[in-house]
Design a protein around this motif. Structure first.
Motif, mmCIF file in Angstrom:
data_model
loop_
_atom_site.group_PDB
_atom_site.id
_atom_site.type_symbol
_atom_site.label_atom_id
_atom_site.label_comp_id
_atom_site.label_asym_id
_atom_site.label_seq_id
_atom_site.Cartn_x
_atom_site.Cartn_y
_atom_site.Cartn_z
ATOM 1 N N HIS A 1 6.608 22.509 70.252
ATOM 2 C CA HIS A 1 7.973 22.973 70.454
ATOM 3 C C HIS A 1 8.052 24.403 70.985
ATOM 4 O O HIS A 1 8.954 24.737 71.762
ATOM 5 C CB HIS A 1 8.750 22.841 69.150
ATOM 6 C CG HIS A 1 9.000 21.415 68.777
ATOM 7 N ND1 HIS A 1 9.540 21.038 67.573
ATOM 8 C CD2 HIS A 1 8.767 20.265 69.451
ATOM 9 C CE1 HIS A 1 9.640 19.715 67.526
ATOM 10 N NE2 HIS A 1 9.169 19.239 68.649
ATOM 11 N N GLY A 2 7.112 25.244 70.560
ATOM 12 C CA GLY A 2 7.125 26.618 71.069
ATOM 13 C C GLY A 2 6.946 26.645 72.575
ATOM 14 O O GLY A 2 7.675 27.352 73.287
ATOM 15 N N LEU A 3 5.986 25.886 73.070
ATOM 16 C CA LEU A 3 5.762 25.819 74.515
ATOM 17 C C LEU A 3 6.941 25.169 75.215
ATOM 18 O O LEU A 3 7.351 25.609 76.300
ATOM 19 C CB LEU A 3 4.476 25.031 74.798
ATOM 20 C CG LEU A 3 4.081 24.897 76.269
ATOM 21 C CD1 LEU A 3 3.812 26.269 76.882
ATOM 22 C CD2 LEU A 3 2.854 23.996 76.418
ATOM 23 N N ALA A 4 7.513 24.133 74.601
ATOM 24 C CA ALA A 4 8.654 23.446 75.216
ATOM 25 C C ALA A 4 9.824 24.410 75.414
ATOM 26 O O ALA A 4 10.471 24.407 76.469
ATOM 27 C CB ALA A 4 9.077 22.265 74.352
ATOM 28 N N VAL A 5 10.098 25.235 74.416
ATOM 29 C CA VAL A 5 11.212 26.183 74.524
ATOM 30 C C VAL A 5 10.913 27.245 75.586
ATOM 31 O O VAL A 5 11.767 27.568 76.422
ATOM 32 C CB VAL A 5 11.489 26.841 73.156
ATOM 33 C CG1 VAL A 5 12.466 28.005 73.310
ATOM 34 C CG2 VAL A 5 12.052 25.807 72.183
ATOM 35 N N ALA A 6 9.683 27.774 75.572
ATOM 36 C CA ALA A 6 9.338 28.821 76.537
ATOM 37 C C ALA A 6 9.441 28.311 77.970
ATOM 38 O O ALA A 6 10.058 28.939 78.839
ATOM 39 C CB ALA A 6 7.929 29.335 76.251
ATOM 40 N N LEU A 7 8.840 27.152 78.217
ATOM 41 C CA LEU A 7 8.878 26.593 79.577
ATOM 42 C C LEU A 7 10.281 26.125 79.945
ATOM 43 O O LEU A 7 10.732 26.302 81.086
ATOM 44 C CB LEU A 7 7.904 25.414 79.680
ATOM 45 C CG LEU A 7 6.418 25.741 79.566
ATOM 46 C CD1 LEU A 7 5.598 24.459 79.526
ATOM 47 C CD2 LEU A 7 5.960 26.602 80.730
ATOM 48 N N GLY A 8 10.970 25.519 78.985
ATOM 49 C CA GLY A 8 12.317 25.019 79.252
ATOM 50 C C GLY A 8 13.289 26.129 79.597
ATOM 51 O O GLY A 8 14.111 25.985 80.518
ATOM 52 N N GLU A 9 13.217 27.238 78.891
ATOM 53 C CA GLU A 9 14.138 28.342 79.172
ATOM 54 C C GLU A 9 13.834 28.995 80.521
ATOM 55 O O GLU A 9 14.748 29.347 81.266
ATOM 56 C CB GLU A 9 14.074 29.368 78.046
ATOM 57 C CG GLU A 9 14.719 28.850 76.748
ATOM 58 C CD GLU A 9 14.744 29.885 75.646
ATOM 59 O OE1 GLU A 9 13.906 30.814 75.706
ATOM 60 O OE2 GLU A 9 15.585 29.753 74.736
ATOM 61 N N GLU A 10 12.537 29.133 80.835
ATOM 62 C CA GLU A 10 12.183 29.700 82.144
ATOM 63 C C GLU A 10 12.614 28.752 83.263
ATOM 64 O O GLU A 10 13.161 29.167 84.286
ATOM 65 C CB GLU A 10 10.675 29.950 82.205
ATOM 66 C CG GLU A 10 10.153 30.427 83.555
ATOM 67 C CD GLU A 10 10.664 31.796 83.963
ATOM 68 O OE1 GLU A 10 10.393 32.208 85.116
ATOM 69 O OE2 GLU A 10 11.342 32.461 83.156
ATOM 70 N N GLY A 11 12.363 27.446 83.065
ATOM 71 C CA GLY A 11 12.791 26.470 84.066
ATOM 72 C C GLY A 11 14.299 26.443 84.209
ATOM 73 O O GLY A 11 14.823 26.328 85.332
#
Length: 845
Positions: free
Chosen positions: A472-482
């Motif tokens: 989930h940490g990676l999902a949030v980081a990548l999702g917000e940047e995307g």
């Protein structure tokens, strides 16, 4: 011995000729050695012999014989991914693929065939050693050009096919009795059934086989030429070709066997008509194809599309391509790997390699982008039309893998990321998240990726994979940047997708306020754009959010709204996922009727689309609800079937959940000791996975107030924690089988046996079944459960238990238990009585 063999072996396009002694020796060797490597040069027939050996070994491996093709594999993860696909293991969210595969295969007696290991010898050694150590009943058969030595294994060096050999003081041997000549003549007759060789031509055929060095593939392609040019002309032409100065290695040196096959293929190639040479080399960009794809990629001004079919047929007749099966009524073809490498060399020499890889890439991009559009389209269309794109991607996946590798090797980040963005729909629905993440991470690391127009979409797509993998940490980081980049680029479709992904993650992480903000924005944007698919996802997320907050009536309303949208566009996959969420919310709210209805409808959907992990969740949900409603026999049926499916597909967390549910049923029957062992084992599994666990003797913590008795529960529970998962699954199956047969135990005030109910499951139990009714007085619909009715209909149509199992995607033992339940309920003693009863009421209806 009469049960159907379990395997995924391709059907050979040609007969197996020769190697009988090798085959006999290898069958004995497989019985004594857990790993065997067939080692030899290109074209020596390693794969064909391995497949024949595997076919004849099915009776020795009750859990199946499974082929994993490692052509184009480059990493350990890719090897594990192909093993998963072969044996039917599904990735576990948040768990290493290696551990999932090892646990799923731990207790299975199966043969794993790893083909074409020469590209990844170290990786195959790592995987093979790990599986052999973890799975004592597993055997491995490998093929490789170079030896791959596993601990305690055997390397079998492939020799050339036997040629006629004259013994001293004996009459000349009959050439037709040798393996090589038999293969030559067999392939000649396959090309032309009228072909027959005179004794002199048979001797000439032996000369041709000798010139090939006894390499089977060379013999096959030359045998296919024999009806056209004749053995004599073939021998003369090949001898002259091999004697050409350009092919001689040096004075006094002979051509090695590894060099013979390319020269034989070159001889065949130069004698092909020019259009066939052109098509053959262009086909080398594929890993498999059909006529339409060959026409779209290979045709141009010099090679008309209308000529491709006849050229393919000619190459097939010449044994240069093979048929691998059919897909959607279209014949599928493949180049033998040695021929593909040769043709690829000719394509590069013609200066066309980049051009035809680009043409193939363009076609595959359109194919996968069509998949993404169909799966996420709000346009109403039959599910069969949506699913056709998904199935087509599965059919072309080997070629897509090779193209991903090609774009990576060329640093072509934009093309690779475009492929990946659309393949995410496949990776999520087909549950191969780790492989997708692996490709995307490598492409995103390329220097060119920072400037790639598809980078923003790729970050959102990679966030989707991180979400389903529970990172989930990676999902949030990548999702917000995307999300930021998509907003800047005005990419409204992926802004909506990013919002939905982030909201799903935040609901899971219980970040309620932020999730609510994301959901509302996603809903507003989807409604403004008419994006019903995105709106349905957002409604499902909103429903999960309010259910998490305890507002079940509102959650049910949102789930129904989402289902209305999804049913309106006939999106079965979306319907199935949403129904599972609605069922869980209803179960938590003690709405057992709604939970049962949703789980059962979702089960039908998941079976139809082949989603085994979700199917297991539905089975376990139906079983839990049945237990809460007092239907113990039905609870055992569904829970045990769900447990077996979760375990066989490697879903350890779901298996643990099913074990706890079975433990509750067993405890309620008064069997405290085994119930505690099951619960303890389930907790042990959860601990190994890094999931939250409860203290002993959960879920029976508050059942016993007497200290001595409570200590006994804890002792049994701790015993269970040390059990192997495969061992405890077998024990749960035994208990379920006994529970179906055993009469209900009476409860006593001094030894309470009622298991604590799961949260929300507090309805009264139904009374036990009454006396057996007369068959004419009750219809099957009145007496049987939905699943039993399915089984009864199949029995009445003459299906055997294995046939029923294949039709309903259950095990034969589960089918047999359902048949036994029907007999018990109706007082029957045979399948004929079931059939007569079904026919009687079918006629009456």
């Amino acid at each position: 011995m009469t049960a159907p063999a379990r395997h995924n072996l391709p059907r050979p396009g040609t007969g197996f000729v020769g190697r009988e002694r090798d085959l006999s020796d290898l069958l004995r060797l497989l019985g004594s050695s857990r790993s065997v490597t067939l080692c030899g040069t290109d074209g020596m027939g390693k794969t064909r012999l391995a497949l024949r050996l595997a076919e004849q070994s099915t009776v020795s491996f009750p859990d199946g014989v499974w082929l994993a093709d490692l052509t184009d594999a480059h990493t350990t993860l890719e090897v594990y991914a192909r093993v998963c696909a072969a044996v039917g293991v599904i990735e576990e969210p948040g768990q290493p693929l290696a551990a999932t595969v090892a646990e799923a295969l731990r207790s299975r007696r199966l043969l794993l065939v790893l083909d074409s290991c020469e590209h990844v010898p170290d990786e195959v050694t790592e995987v093979g050693e790990a599986l052999l150590a973890a799975c004592p009943a597993l055997s491995i058969l490998l093929t490789s050009e170079e030896p791959v030595r596993l601990a305690g294994g055997t390397v079998w060096r492939m020799t050339p096919m036997a040629l006629p050999v004259a013994a001293r003081n004996a009459p000349p041997p009959d050439p037709a009795a040798s393996d090589a000549v038999r293969l030559f003549l067999d392939r000649a007759r396959a090309r032309d059934p009228r072909f027959s060789a005179t004794p002199q031509e048979t001797e000439t055929a032996a000369v041709v086989c000798d010139l090939t060095g006894g390499v089977p593939l060379g013999i096959e392609v030359l045998g296919a030429l024999a009806p056209v040019v004749g053995p004599g002309a073939l021998a003369e032409g090949l001898r002259a070709h091999l004697a050409s100065p350009e092919f001689q290695p040096g004075p006094g040196q002979a051509i090695s066997r590894s060099q013979v096959l390319p020269l034989v293929l070159d001889f065949v190639y130069v004698h092909l008509p020019e259009p066939e040479r052109v098509l053959l080399r262009r086909l080398s960009v594929f890993r498999g194809w059909d006529l339409e794809l060959a026409e779209q990629v290979c045709a141009d001004e010099s090679l008309p599309e209308s000529a491709v079919l006849d050229l393919l047929t000619s190459l097939l007749d010449r044994s240069l391509i093979t048929v691998t099966g059919e897909f959607e009524g279209r014949v599928r073809y493949k180049l033998p790997e040695a021929v593909r490498r040769f043709a690829a060399g000719r394509l590069a020499a013609a200066g066309e390699a980049d051009l035809y890889h680009e043409r193939l890439l363009d076609r595959m991009l359109r194919l996968v982008e069509d998949l993404g559009l169909k799966l996420e389209s709000s346009r109403p269309m039959p599910w069969s039309e949506r699913d056709a794109g998904r199935q087509r991607v599965i059919a072309e996946y080997d070629t897509l893998r090779s193209l991903l590798g090609w774009t990576l090797s060329r640093g072509a980040a934009e093309s690779g990321l475009r492929l990946c963005v659309s393949l995410v729909a496949h990776w999520v629905s087909h549950q191969c998240h780790a492989e997708g993440a692996h490709w995307m991470d490598r492409l995103l690391e390329l220097e060119e990726s920072d400037k790639a127009p598809s980078r923003a979409r790729a970050l959102v797509a990679r966030a989707q994979l991180a979400r389903v993998r529970r990172d989930h940490g990676l999902a949030v980081a990548l999702g917000e940047e995307g999300l930021r980049l998509c907003r800047e680029a005005g990419d409204d479709a992926f802004v909506r997708t990013a919002l939905n992904v982030l909201a799903l993650v935040e609901v899971r992480d219980r970040v309620s306020d932020q999730a609510a903000v994301r959901v509302e924005e996603a809903l507003r944007l989807c409604r403004e754009a008419g994006d019903q698919w995105g709106e349905a996802i957002a409604l499902g997320t909103r429903a999960a959010l309010v259910a998490q907050q305890g507002d079940y009536p509102t959650a049910d309303h949102h789930y129904n709204a989402a289902l209305t949208l999804l049913r309106g566009i006939d999106h079965r996959w979306g319907v199935g996922v949403t129904l599972i969420g609605q069922a869980r919310a209803a179960e938590a709210n003690n709405d057992l009727i709604t939970a049962d209805r949703c789980y059962r409808e979702a089960l039908d959907t998941q079976r139809m689309i082949g989603a085994a992990a979700e199917e297991a969740r539905c089975l376990a949900g139906i079983g839990r609800v049945a237990h809460a409603q007092g239907s113990t026999s039905q609870a055992y049926d569904y829970l045990s079937e769900g447990l077996l499916l979760s375990h066989s597909t490697g879903q350890r967390a779901e298996a643990a959940r099913a074990l706890v549910a079975i433990a509750r049923v067993v405890f309620g029957a008064g069997l405290r000791e085994p119930a505690c062992r099951l619960a303890g084992a389930a907790t042990g599994v959860r601990g190994q996975l890094g999931l939250s666990v409860h203290e002993a003797p959960w879920p029976f913590t508050d059942v016993e107030r007497v200290r001595r008795r409570r200590r006994q529960l804890v002792s049994w529970w701790e015993q269970g924690r040390g059990l192997d998962l495969s061992e405890v699954v077998r024990e749960a199956e035994r208990l379920a089988e006994e529970g179906r047969r055993a009469p209900a135990r009476r409860r006593t005030p001094t030894a309470p046996s009622a298991a604590p109910r799961a949260p929300g499951l507090g309805r009264a139990r139904r009374p036990p079944e009454g006396p057996v009714p007369a068959p004419e007085s009750v219809t099957p619909q009145q007496r049987l459960t939905k699943r039993e009715l399915e089984i009864a209909r199949l029995v009445s149509s003459g299906r055997s238990n294995p046939e029923i199992a294949r039709t309903l995607f259950i095990t034969p033992s589960t089918a047999a238990r359902h048949v036994a339940n029907i007999n018990r309920k109706m007082g029957f003693h045979s399948r004929a009585q079931i059939t007569a009863w079904m026919e009687q009421h079918r006629a009456a209806g």
